[in-house]
Design an enzyme around this catalytic site. Structure first.
Site, PDB file in Angstrom:
ATOM      1  N   GLU A 258       8.908  -5.370  -2.975  1.00 43.42           N
ATOM      2  CA  GLU A 258       7.781  -6.293  -3.150  1.00 43.42           C
ATOM      3  C   GLU A 258       6.821  -5.791  -4.224  1.00 43.42           C
ATOM      4  O   GLU A 258       6.668  -4.594  -4.408  1.00 43.42           O
ATOM      5  CB  GLU A 258       6.957  -6.349  -1.859  1.00 43.42           C
ATOM      6  CG  GLU A 258       7.662  -6.969  -0.706  1.00 43.42           C
ATOM      7  CD  GLU A 258       6.777  -6.949   0.543  1.00 43.42           C
ATOM      8  OE1 GLU A 258       7.283  -7.320   1.598  1.00 43.42           O
ATOM      9  OE2 GLU A 258       5.597  -6.559   0.460  1.00 43.42           O
TER      10      GLU A 258
ATOM     11  N   CYS B 291      10.451   3.312   2.930  1.00 42.81           N
ATOM     12  CA  CYS B 291       9.572   4.482   2.837  1.00 42.81           C
ATOM     13  C   CYS B 291       9.912   5.476   3.940  1.00 42.81           C
ATOM     14  O   CYS B 291      10.082   5.084   5.087  1.00 42.81           O
ATOM     15  CB  CYS B 291       8.111   4.052   2.967  1.00 42.81           C
ATOM     16  SG  CYS B 291       6.944   5.419   2.711  1.00 42.81           S
TER      17      CYS B 291
ATOM     18  N   CYS C 250       4.552   5.402   8.660  1.00 39.75           N
ATOM     19  CA  CYS C 250       3.241   5.309   9.301  1.00 39.75           C
ATOM     20  C   CYS C 250       3.268   4.177  10.337  1.00 39.75           C
ATOM     21  O   CYS C 250       3.906   3.145  10.108  1.00 39.75           O
ATOM     22  CB  CYS C 250       2.168   5.058   8.257  1.00 39.75           C
ATOM     23  SG  CYS C 250       2.088   6.377   7.029  1.00 39.75           S
TER      24      CYS C 250
ATOM     25  N   CYS D  29       2.381   0.507   9.280  1.00 35.56           N
ATOM     26  CA  CYS D  29       2.902   0.000   8.007  1.00 35.56           C
ATOM     27  C   CYS D  29       4.269  -0.640   8.173  1.00 35.56           C
ATOM     28  O   CYS D  29       5.205  -0.020   8.673  1.00 35.56           O
ATOM     29  CB  CYS D  29       2.970   1.142   6.997  1.00 35.56           C
ATOM     30  SG  CYS D  29       3.610   0.621   5.401  1.00 35.56           S
TER      31      CYS D  29
ATOM     32  N   GLY E   3       6.685   2.321  -0.399  1.00 34.38           N
ATOM     33  CA  GLY E   3       7.142   3.662  -0.739  1.00 34.38           C
ATOM     34  C   GLY E   3       6.028   4.672  -0.916  1.00 34.38           C
ATOM     35  O   GLY E   3       4.850   4.328  -0.994  1.00 34.38           O
ATOM     36  N   GLU E   4       6.424   5.941  -0.961  1.00 38.04           N
ATOM     37  CA  GLU E   4       5.480   7.042  -1.167  1.00 38.04           C
ATOM     38  C   GLU E   4       5.689   7.580  -2.590  1.00 38.04           C
ATOM     39  O   GLU E   4       6.661   8.288  -2.848  1.00 38.04           O
ATOM     40  CB  GLU E   4       5.722   8.122  -0.101  1.00 38.04           C
ATOM     41  CG  GLU E   4       4.977   9.421  -0.317  1.00 38.04           C
ATOM     42  CD  GLU E   4       3.507   9.253  -0.700  1.00 38.04           C
ATOM     43  OE1 GLU E   4       2.788   8.477  -0.054  1.00 38.04           O
ATOM     44  OE2 GLU E   4       3.083   9.894  -1.678  1.00 38.04           O
TER      45      GLU E   4
ATOM     46  N   SER F  33      -4.365   8.277   1.509  1.00 36.82           N
ATOM     47  CA  SER F  33      -4.388   7.483   2.737  1.00 36.82           C
ATOM     48  C   SER F  33      -4.662   8.406   3.916  1.00 36.82           C
ATOM     49  O   SER F  33      -3.739   8.945   4.521  1.00 36.82           O
ATOM     50  CB  SER F  33      -3.045   6.771   2.916  1.00 36.82           C
ATOM     51  OG  SER F  33      -2.894   5.789   1.908  1.00 36.82           O
ATOM     52  N   LEU F  34      -5.929   8.578   4.220  1.00 39.51           N
ATOM     53  CA  LEU F  34      -6.309   9.552   5.258  1.00 39.51           C
ATOM     54  C   LEU F  34      -6.237   8.934   6.654  1.00 39.51           C
ATOM     55  O   LEU F  34      -5.570   9.447   7.542  1.00 39.51           O
ATOM     56  CB  LEU F  34      -7.704  10.092   4.955  1.00 39.51           C
ATOM     57  CG  LEU F  34      -8.089  11.356   5.706  1.00 39.51           C
ATOM     58  CD1 LEU F  34      -7.188  12.529   5.348  1.00 39.51           C
ATOM     59  CD2 LEU F  34      -9.551  11.733   5.441  1.00 39.51           C
ATOM     60  N   HIS F  35      -6.980   7.880   6.873  1.00 39.94           N
ATOM     61  CA  HIS F  35      -6.897   7.058   8.094  1.00 39.94           C
ATOM     62  C   HIS F  35      -7.401   7.692   9.383  1.00 39.94           C
ATOM     63  O   HIS F  35      -7.550   6.988  10.393  1.00 39.94           O
ATOM     64  CB  HIS F  35      -5.480   6.532   8.342  1.00 39.94           C
ATOM     65  CG  HIS F  35      -4.875   5.830   7.175  1.00 39.94           C
ATOM     66  ND1 HIS F  35      -5.601   4.997   6.363  1.00 39.94           N
ATOM     67  CD2 HIS F  35      -3.616   5.845   6.686  1.00 39.94           C
ATOM     68  CE1 HIS F  35      -4.798   4.531   5.413  1.00 39.94           C
ATOM     69  NE2 HIS F  35      -3.601   5.027   5.584  1.00 39.94           N
TER      70      HIS F  35
ATOM     71  N   ASN G 220      -4.419  -4.591   8.946  1.00 45.24           N
ATOM     72  CA  ASN G 220      -3.688  -5.853   8.975  1.00 45.24           C
ATOM     73  C   ASN G 220      -2.781  -5.800  10.185  1.00 45.24           C
ATOM     74  O   ASN G 220      -1.906  -4.940  10.241  1.00 45.24           O
ATOM     75  CB  ASN G 220      -2.775  -5.940   7.750  1.00 45.24           C
ATOM     76  CG  ASN G 220      -3.342  -6.836   6.703  1.00 45.24           C
ATOM     77  OD1 ASN G 220      -3.825  -7.928   6.988  1.00 45.24           O
ATOM     78  ND2 ASN G 220      -3.276  -6.381   5.474  1.00 45.24           N
TER      79      ASN G 220
HETATM   80  N1  SAH Z   1       2.611   5.621   0.593  1.00 46.76           N
HETATM   81  C1  SAH Z   1       1.409   5.405  -0.135  1.00 46.76           C
HETATM   82  C2  SAH Z   1       1.329   4.029  -0.795  1.00 46.76           C
HETATM   83  C3  SAH Z   1       1.761   2.863   0.024  1.00 46.76           C
HETATM   84  S1  SAH Z   1       0.668   2.368   1.306  1.00 46.76           S
HETATM   85  C4  SAH Z   1       0.213   5.657   0.751  1.00 46.76           C
HETATM   86  O1  SAH Z   1       0.405   6.005   1.906  1.00 46.76           O
HETATM   87  O2  SAH Z   1      -0.914   5.570   0.294  1.00 46.76           O
HETATM   88  C5  SAH Z   1      -0.662   1.662   0.422  1.00 46.76           C
HETATM   89  C6  SAH Z   1      -1.868   1.380   1.279  1.00 46.76           C
HETATM   90  O3  SAH Z   1      -1.622   0.274   2.150  1.00 46.76           O
HETATM   91  C7  SAH Z   1      -2.202   2.576   2.151  1.00 46.76           C
HETATM   92  O4  SAH Z   1      -3.546   2.925   2.159  1.00 46.76           O
HETATM   93  C8  SAH Z   1      -1.734   2.084   3.483  1.00 46.76           C
HETATM   94  O5  SAH Z   1      -2.327   2.807   4.466  1.00 46.76           O
HETATM   95  C9  SAH Z   1      -2.083   0.594   3.422  1.00 46.76           C
HETATM   96  N2  SAH Z   1      -1.482  -0.191   4.508  1.00 46.76           N
HETATM   97  C10 SAH Z   1      -0.228  -0.143   4.963  1.00 46.76           C
HETATM   98  N3  SAH Z   1      -0.083  -0.939   6.049  1.00 46.76           N
HETATM   99  C11 SAH Z   1      -1.277  -1.507   6.285  1.00 46.76           C
HETATM  100  C12 SAH Z   1      -1.771  -2.399   7.287  1.00 46.76           C
HETATM  101  N4  SAH Z   1      -1.004  -2.845   8.288  1.00 46.76           N
HETATM  102  N5  SAH Z   1      -3.075  -2.762   7.206  1.00 46.76           N
HETATM  103  C13 SAH Z   1      -3.875  -2.298   6.221  1.00 46.76           C
HETATM  104  N6  SAH Z   1      -3.466  -1.449   5.272  1.00 46.76           N
HETATM  105  C14 SAH Z   1      -2.185  -1.037   5.298  1.00 46.76           C
END
Ligand code: SAH
Length: 347
Positions: free
Chosen positions: A92, A112, A116, A119, A159-160, A214-216, A290
């Site tokens: 995508e 990926c 996570c 995701c 992907g990462e 992407s800390l979260h 999301n």
């Molecule tokens: N692997 C990389 C890039 C891909 S994810 C990374 O981890 O940063 C890109 C962004 O989309 C990240 O910040 C990820 O946390 C976010 N993302 C993925 N799924 C999501 C969801 N369900 N809701 C909101 N953000 C999301």
């Protein structure tokens, strides 16, 4: 076997063309057709002779993916593309429209390995790395399809990126090259789950490219639950690498923080996040999750509105720059990996 011309750097192509008896300026011409005029067929490159076009066509192909699906948001024009690659795999990409620019969000891998919990991409597994050409092709294919000029690029699709380091760096250099798209390094961001040694490599190899992490979650206890890779690279190691990165590049680092209801949306989390980031040039992007079906025990629901505001207030009070990300494309399959998953589960 014919090779994908998009996989070659400028310098590599100069060498390849020389083998065919083509001078350096022929590379400029071909790149101009591809990256500026969006002509993806040697036969239409009319400033080359028929023999030269044939010679190129015997040795190379121009690997533009096939468009499988496109969704356009009626609200804000956000456009999501599903592409089919040469080997049948799908990826995508997304176009986001701002008043003054168009941003492209592109993929770096098929699936990926990070997996996570929130995701959709990770949930459908990991297949392979993309080549540099498969990465850059997303940009020019979208530009041609939607007749736009992309000004900003974020490696935030599937992907990462730092697990496909060499090809990602090569793709950035190709897109930045003045004979191709000539996109400034400062208008390119790479988003990573956080791989400390690669963050340092990035600081050295592409010091002007922006970094997002992407800390979260602010503690290993919570991050372990939603980001499995945290068991390998802890929060402390990631923050340490981010500080080193900053020493080298002087760039501000963006931290992405997905807000999940009753999981990481408490005042205490915001305080701990501020503790981690204080003294750094950090910028926090707060992203209400999301909703996607979760793989783990945590339900992926958005926090209440007032919880989001309260979280922000704590960061504001602690002088940590931040914003709540404005959502785009809410009427289409917005979350990363959702469009592809819809197809792979249907098939
Ligand atoms: N692997 C990389 C890039 C891909 S994810 C990374 O981890 O940063 C890109 C962004 O989309 C990240 O910040 C990820 O946390 C976010 N993302 C993925 N799924 C999501 C969801 N369900 N809701 C909101 N953000 C999301």
């Amino acid at each position: 076997m014919r090779k994908n011309l998009l996989d070659f750097s400028y310098e590599e192509l100069v060498e390849e063309f020389a083998k065919l008896g083509l001078e350096k300026f022929r590379v400029d011409q071909v790149w101009d057709w591809i990256y500026k005029k969006k002509v993806f067929n040697f036969d239409e490159m009319t400033n080359l002779s028929k023999e030269q076009r044939n010679a190129l066509g015997e040795r190379f192909f121009i690997g533009i993916p096939e468009l499988i699906d496109m969704q356009v948001s009626k609200i804000d024009k956000t456009t999501k593309f599903l592409w089919k690659l040469e080997d049948g795999n799908t990826i995508e990409s997304v176009l986001l429209f701002h008043p003054d620019r168009v941003t492209a969000c592109i993929s770096s891998q098929v699936g990926c390995p990070a997996k996570c919990a929130f995701c959709a991409t990770g949930q459908s597994g990991y297949v392979r790395n993309l080549t540099a050409g498969e990465i850059t092709a997303q940009i020019i294919a979208m530009e041609k399809e939607r007749k736009v000029n992309i000004g900003n690029i974020v490696y935030m699709g599937m992907g990462e990126p730092l697990l496909n380091y060499e090809e990602v760096v090569k793709s950035v250099r190709i897109l930045n090259h003045k004979k191709s798209k000539n996109i400034s390094m400062r208008r390119i961001s790479i988003s990573t789950v956080g791989i400390p040694e690669k963050i340092i490599d990035l600081a050295k190899d592409l010091p002007e490219v922006k970094l997002a992490i992407s800390l979260h979650a602010p503690t290993n206890f919570k991050r372990d639950i939603i980001v499995p890779m945290n068991k390998k690279y802890s929060v402390e190691e990631i923050i340490h690498a981010a500080k080193e990165y900053q020493k080298i590049t002087k760039n501000r680092v963006t931290f992405e923080y997905i807000l999940i209801r009753e999981f990481n949306d408490y005042v205490d989390d915001a305080e701990k996040l501020a503790d981690l980031l204080k003294g750094m040039g950090a910028y926090v992007n707060l992203i209400p999750v999301n909703p996607v079906p979760s793989t783990g025990d945590i339900k992926m629901e958005r926090p209440h509105h007032w919880m989001i505001e309260r979280f922000k207030e704590v960061l504001d009070k602690r002088n940590i720059e931040n914003e709540i990300r404005k959502e785009k494309g809410t009427d289409i399959d917005a979350a990363c990996g959702q469009l592809r998953r819809r197809y792979t589960t249907k098939a």
